[in-house]
Design an enzyme around this catalytic site. Sequence first.
Site, PDB file in Angstrom:
ATOM      1  N   PRO A 117       0.838  -1.216   0.000  1.00 28.00           N
ATOM      2  CA  PRO A 117       0.000   0.000   0.000  1.00 28.00           C
ATOM      3  C   PRO A 117       0.863   1.252   0.000  1.00 28.00           C
ATOM      4  CG  PRO A 117       0.053  -0.962   2.200  1.00 28.00           C
ATOM      5  CD  PRO A 117       0.886  -1.858   1.312  1.00 28.00           C
ATOM      6  N   CYS A 118       1.749   1.326  -0.961  1.00 32.81           N
ATOM      7  CA  CYS A 118       2.683   2.453  -0.996  1.00 32.81           C
ATOM      8  C   CYS A 118       1.932   3.768  -1.134  1.00 32.81           C
ATOM      9  CB  CYS A 118       3.668   2.265  -2.148  1.00 32.81           C
ATOM     10  SG  CYS A 118       2.932   1.486  -3.587  1.00 32.81           S
ATOM     11  N   HIS A 119       0.678   3.721  -1.503  1.00 34.21           N
ATOM     12  CA  HIS A 119      -0.084   4.964  -1.616  1.00 34.21           C
ATOM     13  C   HIS A 119      -0.347   5.559  -0.235  1.00 34.21           C
ATOM     14  CE1 HIS A 119      -2.986   1.637  -1.247  1.00 34.21           C
ATOM     15  NE2 HIS A 119      -3.633   2.478  -0.479  1.00 34.21           N
TER      16      HIS A 119
END
Length: 102
Positions: A55-57
Amino acid sequence: MSKSNFFEKVYEIVEQIPSGEVYTYGQIAMMLGNPRAARIVGYAMSSAPRERNLPCHRVVYQDGRLAPGGIFGGKENQRRLLEEEGITFLNNGRIDMDEHGW
DNA sequence: CGAATGACAATCT
DNA sequence: TAGATTGCCATTC
């Protein structure tokens, strides 16, 4: 493995980010024991394989800004993703770090 | 092994 | 206040 433990550690932390909260590169770097390795965290993300489903966002700037465009197919897309996660955005286009920021 | 790179962050102008 | 510059540090060439 080509990836050192440092990257693995970054992936592990990013993977553990709860929905509705955002981490900063500096915070993650601090968890690794290198408060100045914020750039390394970002570098790890660039090399982060999608198989990891990271979930790099949820990882944003210290100012609450999103990563430069071209990463998630447009920062606008990332912003919408975060909004769905429950992240509140300010009028200036920044994330409410006072609410989600650690 | 040495130099270059980069999804940052702090400082300076 | 906004924009430009420097410092940092693991990874890559």
